[in-house]
Design a protein around this motif. Structure first.
Motif, mmCIF file in Angstrom:
data_model
loop_
_atom_site.group_PDB
_atom_site.id
_atom_site.type_symbol
_atom_site.label_atom_id
_atom_site.label_comp_id
_atom_site.label_asym_id
_atom_site.label_seq_id
_atom_site.Cartn_x
_atom_site.Cartn_y
_atom_site.Cartn_z
ATOM 1 N N PHE A 97 45.521 -66.664 -44.909
ATOM 2 C CA PHE A 97 46.732 -67.488 -44.810
ATOM 3 C C PHE A 97 47.975 -66.643 -44.496
ATOM 4 C CE2 PHE A 97 44.211 -69.716 -48.239
ATOM 5 C CZ PHE A 97 43.688 -70.664 -47.390
ATOM 6 N N ASN A 98 47.815 -65.622 -43.685
ATOM 7 C CA ASN A 98 48.919 -64.724 -43.335
ATOM 8 C C ASN A 98 49.463 -63.951 -44.537
ATOM 9 O OD1 ASN A 98 48.683 -65.501 -40.712
ATOM 10 N ND2 ASN A 98 50.638 -66.576 -40.587
ATOM 11 N N TYR A 99 48.680 -63.837 -45.584
ATOM 12 C CA TYR A 99 49.094 -63.066 -46.759
ATOM 13 C C TYR A 99 48.040 -62.002 -47.013
ATOM 14 C CZ TYR A 99 50.200 -61.843 -51.592
ATOM 15 O OH TYR A 99 50.509 -61.149 -52.745
ATOM 16 N N GLU A 100 48.458 -60.739 -47.056
ATOM 17 C CA GLU A 100 47.533 -59.625 -47.196
ATOM 18 C C GLU A 100 47.833 -58.816 -48.453
ATOM 19 O OE1 GLU A 100 47.806 -57.258 -43.712
ATOM 20 O OE2 GLU A 100 47.137 -58.832 -42.350
ATOM 21 N N VAL A 101 46.797 -58.257 -49.036
ATOM 22 C CA VAL A 101 46.945 -57.341 -50.153
ATOM 23 C C VAL A 101 46.097 -56.109 -49.877
ATOM 24 C CG1 VAL A 101 47.432 -59.114 -51.879
ATOM 25 C CG2 VAL A 101 45.068 -58.455 -51.429
ATOM 26 N N GLU A 102 46.503 -54.994 -50.460
ATOM 27 C CA GLU A 102 45.741 -53.754 -50.367
ATOM 28 C C GLU A 102 45.376 -53.340 -51.785
ATOM 29 O OE1 GLU A 102 46.820 -50.801 -47.281
ATOM 30 O OE2 GLU A 102 48.685 -51.928 -47.136
ATOM 31 N N PRO A 103 44.247 -53.835 -52.301
ATOM 32 C CA PRO A 103 43.893 -53.585 -53.700
ATOM 33 C C PRO A 103 43.765 -52.101 -54.013
ATOM 34 C CG PRO A 103 42.482 -55.270 -52.729
ATOM 35 C CD PRO A 103 43.241 -54.645 -51.604
ATOM 36 N N LYS A 104 44.326 -51.733 -55.133
ATOM 37 C CA LYS A 104 44.190 -50.379 -55.656
ATOM 38 C C LYS A 104 43.939 -50.514 -57.149
ATOM 39 C CE LYS A 104 46.536 -45.889 -55.786
ATOM 40 N NZ LYS A 104 47.775 -45.144 -55.430
ATOM 41 N N PRO A 125 48.609 -44.389 -63.546
ATOM 42 C CA PRO A 125 49.946 -43.924 -63.923
ATOM 43 C C PRO A 125 50.968 -44.105 -62.797
ATOM 44 C CG PRO A 125 48.276 -42.329 -64.587
ATOM 45 C CD PRO A 125 47.577 -43.343 -63.727
ATOM 46 N N ASN A 126 52.147 -44.577 -63.163
ATOM 47 C CA ASN A 126 53.266 -44.737 -62.225
ATOM 48 C C ASN A 126 52.940 -45.694 -61.085
ATOM 49 O OD1 ASN A 126 54.768 -42.734 -63.696
ATOM 50 N ND2 ASN A 126 53.620 -41.152 -62.617
ATOM 51 N N TYR A 127 52.077 -46.665 -61.352
ATOM 52 C CA TYR A 127 51.725 -47.637 -60.320
ATOM 53 C C TYR A 127 51.684 -49.032 -60.931
ATOM 54 C CZ TYR A 127 49.006 -50.241 -56.858
ATOM 55 O OH TYR A 127 48.580 -51.182 -55.956
ATOM 56 N N THR A 128 52.406 -49.960 -60.312
ATOM 57 C CA THR A 128 52.403 -51.355 -60.726
ATOM 58 C C THR A 128 51.788 -52.190 -59.609
ATOM 59 O OG1 THR A 128 54.413 -51.065 -62.058
ATOM 60 C CG2 THR A 128 53.799 -53.318 -61.463
ATOM 61 N N PRO A 129 50.664 -52.841 -59.853
ATOM 62 C CA PRO A 129 50.039 -53.654 -58.797
ATOM 63 C C PRO A 129 51.001 -54.719 -58.290
ATOM 64 C CG PRO A 129 48.547 -53.387 -60.659
ATOM 65 C CD PRO A 129 49.874 -52.861 -61.096
ATOM 66 N N PRO A 130 51.187 -54.824 -56.970
ATOM 67 C CA PRO A 130 52.143 -55.784 -56.400
ATOM 68 C C PRO A 130 51.592 -57.204 -56.368
ATOM 69 C CG PRO A 130 51.095 -54.536 -54.647
ATOM 70 C CD PRO A 130 50.574 -53.965 -55.933
ATOM 71 N N GLY A 131 51.687 -57.895 -57.501
ATOM 72 C CA GLY A 131 51.311 -59.303 -57.515
ATOM 73 C C GLY A 131 49.866 -59.596 -57.836
ATOM 74 N N TYR A 132 49.111 -58.633 -58.332
ATOM 75 C CA TYR A 132 47.718 -58.901 -58.685
ATOM 76 C C TYR A 132 47.305 -58.055 -59.880
ATOM 77 C CZ TYR A 132 46.553 -54.481 -56.388
ATOM 78 O OH TYR A 132 46.496 -53.159 -56.045
ATOM 79 N N ASP A 133 46.235 -58.473 -60.518
ATOM 80 C CA ASP A 133 45.667 -57.723 -61.638
ATOM 81 C C ASP A 133 44.154 -57.845 -61.559
ATOM 82 O OD1 ASP A 133 45.588 -56.150 -63.886
ATOM 83 O OD2 ASP A 133 45.843 -57.828 -65.286
#
Length: 223
Positions: A97-104, A125-133
């Protein structure tokens, strides 16, 4: 193993739906909505087995030395060590849907307890997932003397049987919430299955090849 061998890719759905949705997007709509809505929840339970042509104690010794093989077997995923038993993995780019994530995600490979190996998620450490868990819980157990291919049989075959419970929570941008919930759920479930299949198949094959090479047993590149 679980699926066709595919590299990183973007998973897209019906072009007509994407086109209609795109026409409704404002600049602020593409930001994940982490405060105003309940995150989407996607869950999968997976199980499989990989065969190792060696006694169980040899396989166990290899698995215990994951710091020697995990990084190279996980390629092309980017791997960064986290402490003694942890790793940060960049999975790749996926979306719909034109929305992409790069899971880490951060994973910890725990020492075995009563012959059972477990893997769980840990913070990076020092990383906040952008909109996912991600909640990743896997376990592996060694089962010796399984039937196998006699042409490469070393006298023992140990099956590494594994199970994975995976839950992913995603805070979607506002424009995603304009779509039917059933469509979002079905698409998310399919995308989660796709990621697990392609990563699992590639990682399993590389670990098999690396292990058999380390003990001097020929293992076919393809079957």
């Amino acid at each position: 193993m679980l699926s066709k061998d595919q590299e990183y890719q973007v998973f897209e759905t019906n072009e007509q739906i994407v086109s209609v949705t795109s026409s409704m997007i404002n600049a602020e709509d593409v930001i994940p909505d982490t405060k105003l809505s309940t995150p989407g929840k996607f869950y999968g339970h997976y199980r499989d087995r990989m065969d190792m042509h060696a006694p169980a104690n040899t396989v166990a010794k290899y698995l215990d030395s994951h710091n020697e093989w995990f990084g190279r077997c996980a390629e092309p995923m980017k791997v960064q060590p986290l402490g003694e038993n942890g790793y940060a993995l960049a999975i790749g780019k996926f979306g719909s849907f034109n929305y992409e994530v790069e899971p880490k995600i951060g994973l910890e490979l725990l020492p075995p307890e009563e012959g059972v190996y477990r893997i769980r998620t840990i913070p990076i450490p020092n990383y906040t997932p952008p909109g996912y868990d991600v909640d990743y819980r896997a376990k592996m157990q060694l089962v010796e003397n399984l039937a196998g291919d006699s042409s490469i049989n070393s006298g023992h075959i140990t099956g590494v049987e594994w199970e994975l419970d995976l839950v992913v929570y995603i805070h979607f941008p506002k424009f995603i919430h304009r779509l039917p919930k059933s469509l979002i759920q079905n698409t998310g479930d399919r995308l989660l299955n796709q990621i697990v299949r392609q990563v699992s198949r590639r990682l399993t094959r590389k670990v098999q090849e690396d292990f058999h090479q380390s003990i001097g047993v020929n293992f076919p590149k393809k079957r």
